[in-house]
Design a protein around this motif. Structure first.
Motif, PDB file in Angstrom:
ATOM      1  N   THR A  23     -47.833 115.915  42.433  1.00 55.84           N
ATOM      2  CA  THR A  23     -46.473 115.359  42.337  1.00 55.84           C
ATOM      3  C   THR A  23     -46.218 114.778  40.956  1.00 55.84           C
ATOM      4  O   THR A  23     -45.140 114.973  40.370  1.00 55.84           O
ATOM      5  N   ALA A  24     -47.216 114.069  40.413  1.00 58.25           N
ATOM      6  CA  ALA A  24     -47.072 113.477  39.084  1.00 58.25           C
ATOM      7  C   ALA A  24     -46.933 114.549  38.014  1.00 58.25           C
ATOM      8  O   ALA A  24     -46.132 114.418  37.079  1.00 58.25           O
ATOM      9  N   LYS A  25     -47.708 115.634  38.152  1.00 57.47           N
ATOM     10  CA  LYS A  25     -47.613 116.731  37.185  1.00 57.47           C
ATOM     11  C   LYS A  25     -46.241 117.397  37.240  1.00 57.47           C
ATOM     12  O   LYS A  25     -45.648 117.736  36.208  1.00 57.47           O
ATOM     13  N   LEU A  26     -45.733 117.600  38.455  1.00 54.93           N
ATOM     14  CA  LEU A  26     -44.404 118.202  38.608  1.00 54.93           C
ATOM     15  C   LEU A  26     -43.324 117.290  38.034  1.00 54.93           C
ATOM     16  O   LEU A  26     -42.362 117.752  37.420  1.00 54.93           O
ATOM     17  N   ALA A  27     -43.489 115.989  38.241  1.00 52.03           N
ATOM     18  CA  ALA A  27     -42.516 115.034  37.717  1.00 52.03           C
ATOM     19  C   ALA A  27     -42.474 115.081  36.194  1.00 52.03           C
ATOM     20  O   ALA A  27     -41.402 114.980  35.584  1.00 52.03           O
ATOM     21  N   GLU A  28     -43.641 115.256  35.560  1.00 49.36           N
ATOM     22  CA  GLU A  28     -43.682 115.344  34.098  1.00 49.36           C
ATOM     23  C   GLU A  28     -42.933 116.561  33.601  1.00 49.36           C
ATOM     24  O   GLU A  28     -42.258 116.518  32.575  1.00 49.36           O
ATOM     25  N   ARG A  38     -35.259 111.729  27.583  1.00 48.99           N
ATOM     26  CA  ARG A  38     -36.709 111.903  27.554  1.00 48.99           C
ATOM     27  C   ARG A  38     -37.392 110.556  27.334  1.00 48.99           C
ATOM     28  O   ARG A  38     -38.381 110.230  28.001  1.00 48.99           O
ATOM     29  N   PHE A  39     -36.855 109.764  26.398  1.00 47.66           N
ATOM     30  CA  PHE A  39     -37.407 108.430  26.156  1.00 47.66           C
ATOM     31  C   PHE A  39     -37.357 107.595  27.428  1.00 47.66           C
ATOM     32  O   PHE A  39     -38.331 106.921  27.786  1.00 47.66           O
ATOM     33  N   CYS A  40     -36.221 107.634  28.119  1.00 47.17           N
ATOM     34  CA  CYS A  40     -36.053 106.806  29.317  1.00 47.17           C
ATOM     35  C   CYS A  40     -37.085 107.150  30.389  1.00 47.17           C
ATOM     36  O   CYS A  40     -37.726 106.253  30.968  1.00 47.17           O
ATOM     37  N   TYR A  41     -37.266 108.437  30.644  1.00 48.07           N
ATOM     38  CA  TYR A  41     -38.190 108.824  31.717  1.00 48.07           C
ATOM     39  C   TYR A  41     -39.649 108.636  31.321  1.00 48.07           C
ATOM     40  O   TYR A  41     -40.485 108.289  32.168  1.00 48.07           O
ATOM     41  N   LEU A  42     -39.962 108.843  30.041  1.00 43.83           N
ATOM     42  CA  LEU A  42     -41.330 108.577  29.591  1.00 43.83           C
ATOM     43  C   LEU A  42     -41.620 107.077  29.619  1.00 43.83           C
ATOM     44  O   LEU A  42     -42.713 106.646  30.002  1.00 43.83           O
ATOM     45  N   MET A  43     -40.627 106.273  29.229  1.00 40.93           N
ATOM     46  CA  MET A  43     -40.796 104.824  29.260  1.00 40.93           C
ATOM     47  C   MET A  43     -40.940 104.331  30.697  1.00 40.93           C
ATOM     48  O   MET A  43     -41.759 103.454  30.989  1.00 40.93           O
ATOM     49  N   LEU A  44     -40.155 104.897  31.593  1.00 43.46           N
ATOM     50  CA  LEU A  44     -40.263 104.552  33.007  1.00 43.46           C
ATOM     51  C   LEU A  44     -41.677 104.809  33.506  1.00 43.46           C
ATOM     52  O   LEU A  44     -42.274 103.971  34.189  1.00 43.46           O
ATOM     53  N   ARG A  45     -42.240 105.954  33.133  1.00 41.74           N
ATOM     54  CA  ARG A  45     -43.608 106.291  33.543  1.00 41.74           C
ATOM     55  C   ARG A  45     -44.620 105.334  32.928  1.00 41.74           C
ATOM     56  O   ARG A  45     -45.565 104.898  33.587  1.00 41.74           O
ATOM     57  N   ASN A  46     -44.435 104.986  31.652  1.00 39.46           N
ATOM     58  CA  ASN A  46     -45.391 104.110  30.964  1.00 39.46           C
ATOM     59  C   ASN A  46     -45.379 102.690  31.519  1.00 39.46           C
ATOM     60  O   ASN A  46     -46.407 102.013  31.537  1.00 39.46           O
ATOM     61  N   ILE A  47     -44.206 102.236  31.945  1.00 36.97           N
ATOM     62  CA  ILE A  47     -44.083 100.868  32.460  1.00 36.97           C
ATOM     63  C   ILE A  47     -44.559 100.775  33.900  1.00 36.97           C
ATOM     64  O   ILE A  47     -45.257  99.834  34.281  1.00 36.97           O
ATOM     65  N   SER A  48     -44.191 101.757  34.711  1.00 38.37           N
ATOM     66  CA  SER A  48     -44.595 101.724  36.119  1.00 38.37           C
ATOM     67  C   SER A  48     -44.684 103.135  36.681  1.00 38.37           C
ATOM     68  O   SER A  48     -43.663 103.756  36.979  1.00 38.37           O
ATOM     69  N   ARG A  49     -45.895 103.639  36.806  1.00 38.67           N
ATOM     70  CA  ARG A  49     -46.074 104.999  37.340  1.00 38.67           C
ATOM     71  C   ARG A  49     -45.597 105.095  38.791  1.00 38.67           C
ATOM     72  O   ARG A  49     -45.033 106.097  39.200  1.00 38.67           O
ATOM     73  N   SER A  50     -45.831 104.029  39.559  1.00 37.47           N
ATOM     74  CA  SER A  50     -45.451 104.090  40.973  1.00 37.47           C
ATOM     75  C   SER A  50     -43.936 104.144  41.126  1.00 37.47           C
ATOM     76  O   SER A  50     -43.405 104.976  41.867  1.00 37.47           O
ATOM     77  N   PHE A  51     -43.208 103.261  40.419  1.00 40.09           N
ATOM     78  CA  PHE A  51     -41.753 103.291  40.495  1.00 40.09           C
ATOM     79  C   PHE A  51     -41.207 104.586  39.895  1.00 40.09           C
ATOM     80  O   PHE A  51     -40.213 105.132  40.356  1.00 40.09           O
ATOM     81  N   VAL A  54     -41.328 107.355  42.587  1.00 43.29           N
ATOM     82  CA  VAL A  54     -40.351 107.257  43.671  1.00 43.29           C
ATOM     83  C   VAL A  54     -38.927 107.458  43.146  1.00 43.29           C
ATOM     84  O   VAL A  54     -38.090 108.057  43.820  1.00 43.29           O
ATOM     85  N   ILE A  55     -38.654 106.998  41.924  1.00 45.30           N
ATOM     86  CA  ILE A  55     -37.317 107.183  41.348  1.00 45.30           C
ATOM     87  C   ILE A  55     -37.049 108.658  41.084  1.00 45.30           C
ATOM     88  O   ILE A  55     -35.945 109.154  41.300  1.00 45.30           O
ATOM     89  N   GLN A  56     -38.079 109.380  40.659  1.00 45.73           N
ATOM     90  CA  GLN A  56     -37.882 110.791  40.343  1.00 45.73           C
ATOM     91  C   GLN A  56     -37.721 111.676  41.576  1.00 45.73           C
ATOM     92  O   GLN A  56     -37.449 112.868  41.451  1.00 45.73           O
ATOM     93  N   GLN A  57     -37.858 111.101  42.747  1.00 48.66           N
ATOM     94  CA  GLN A  57     -37.593 111.850  43.977  1.00 48.66           C
ATOM     95  C   GLN A  57     -36.103 111.823  44.338  1.00 48.66           C
ATOM     96  O   GLN A  57     -35.658 112.559  45.212  1.00 48.66           O
ATOM     97  N   LEU A  58     -35.333 110.979  43.659  1.00 45.47           N
ATOM     98  CA  LEU A  58     -33.909 110.826  43.984  1.00 45.47           C
ATOM     99  C   LEU A  58     -33.091 112.004  43.475  1.00 45.47           C
ATOM    100  O   LEU A  58     -33.499 112.705  42.546  1.00 45.47           O
ATOM    101  N   PRO A  59     -31.889 112.229  44.058  1.00 45.62           N
ATOM    102  CA  PRO A  59     -30.981 113.252  43.538  1.00 45.62           C
ATOM    103  C   PRO A  59     -30.666 112.969  42.069  1.00 45.62           C
ATOM    104  O   PRO A  59     -30.601 111.797  41.651  1.00 45.62           O
TER     105      PRO A  59
END
Length: 403
Positions: A23-28, A38-51, A54-59
């Motif tokens: 799932t993490a690989k697909l999210a990347e 790109r910055f926003c989603y990479l920063m989101l991952r760097n700050i909290s992988r768990s959040f 779950v956020i990347q599962q949203l529409p």
């Protein structure tokens, strides 16, 4: 040997771990190529992988809004948390933060590690914010304004009473829950929940973090951060920092149990709030963190290690939560499961034992009668486990070979 030892002791967590890795690989691969996003989603991952997961599962549209909302609030939180910033500098920034998000050139250097990167390059976040629909922008602006004002109020105000504690947690997390509820409503996918319910969701998460992060906060330099209310800790020690000393271990654990008991008061409202959600992706994005919270509280309860280091759920168990949380029935099952473990840890000699047990039993009563598949053994054929382990080893080997 940490994660390997966990796998050996809990082989039924191998499959969820592998699924989470995929799932993490697909999210990347789904991270946008446009620089600001790109910055926003990479920063989101760097700050909290768990959040991030779950956020990347949203529409998509809602995903972008929640991603930006999360980063804006984390940036605001970074300003509040940085104890090196003078009060006369910090307060005006907190109060004006809701205006800064409209300025794609604004930035402010503070924080450390990923948080410093977020603040130094905040223009990417504000540029992304300006690309959101106006309905999402209005929610983010309103919550940021209210949160900034609340944080500014507590910059020079100690958390003395339990009422202060509730108010502070409302500003820094309850409002985030309320904002999410409004974003979900703005997307047309959910009804607007009564304010008290998303507020409870935020408080449950925030109080869990405050309990778990005691040692990190009290050791913060140049000035410690103190979020435990004096009304609670003063029953056990003369100064909040005294809880970390070994000679105060018994009193420290009693104080810790008092704090956990206080946090449990929000659990049933959290369950009510989750039960109102209709969209499966939105439900999972909210339910998984709540289960992680009660799991973390269960690990912290009666555990002196909270005052010695980091206490958190093991990766395999977190992966199981991520994999198995799909319906409200799963949530009831998880809350019942962790409450049962928590109940078994209660020492009748603890000064808060009666109140703690009362809250635990109330949670279990709410969840009872809903347990089915979540508490059944999860049998995974040995051949599948072996195959997945081999695949994981091969992936790790190939990754190591890349230049």
């Amino acid at each position: 040997m940490g994660i390997i030892g966990d796998i050996v002791r809990h082989p039924n967590e191998i499959y969820p771990l592998m699924k989470l890795l995929v799932t993490a690989k697909l999210a990347e691969k789904q991270i946008p190529s446009k620089p600001n996003w790109r910055f926003c989603y990479l920063m989101l991952r760097n700050i909290s992988r768990s959040f991030s997961l779950v956020i990347q599962q949203l529409p998509l549209e809602l995903r972008d809004a929640v991603c930006v909302f999360y980063l804006v609030l984390r940036a605001l939180d970074t300003v509040e948390d940085d104890t090196s910033i003078a009060t006369e500098v910090k307060v005006p920034i907190l109060i004006a933060f809701h205006r800064h998000i409209y300025d794609h050139e604004w930035h402010f250097s503070c924080g450390t590690d990923a948080y410093k990167d977020l603040m130094d390059q905040f223009h990417h976040v504000s540029t992304a914010f300006l690309e959101l629909g106006r309905n999402y922008q209005q929610v983010i602006e309103d919550i940021t304004m209210r949160m900034g004002e609340g944080m500014a109020k507590f910059v020079s105000k100690e958390i003395e009473t339990i009422d202060d504690y509730e108010e502070y947690c409302h500003y820094v997390a309850g409002l985030a829950g309320l904002g999410l509820s409004k974003l979900f409503h703005a997307s047309g996918k959910e009804d607007l929940a009564p304010d008290s319910l998303p507020n409870a969701v935020g408080l449950f998460l925030q109080k869990t973090n405050i309990i778990r992060d005691y040692l990190e906060d009290i050791n913060e330099v140049p000035k410690c951060r103190m979020y435990w209310p004096r009304q609670i800790w003063s029953k056990y020690v003369n100064k909040l920092e005294d809880l970390k000393f070994e000679e105060n271990s018994v009193k420290a654990v009693q104080c810790l149990n008092d704090m956990v008991t206080n946090a449990l008061s929000h659990a049933e409202d959290c369950l009510v709030c989750l039960s109102t959600l209709r969209d499966p992706a939105i439900f999972r994005s909210c339910a998984i963190p709540q289960i992680m919270a009660i799991g973390t509280l269960t690990m912290c309860y009666n555990n002196v290690e909270v005052f010695r280091g980091v206490v958190k759920m093991r990766r395999g168990l977190s992966a199981k939560v991520f994999d198995q949380t799909k319906t409200m029935e799963d949530v009831y099952g998880a809350f019942f499961h962790f409450s049962s473990i928590l109940k078994s840890k209660v020492d009748n000699n603890d000064p808060n034992a009666t109140n703690t047990l009362k809250r635990i039993e109330s949670i279990m009563k709410t969840c009872s009668g809903t347990l089915t598949k979540r508490n059944k053994p999860n049998y995974i054929p040995t051949l599948i486990i072996v195959f997945l382990v081999v695949v994981a080893i091969l992936l790790a080997y190939l990754s190591a070979k890349r230049p």
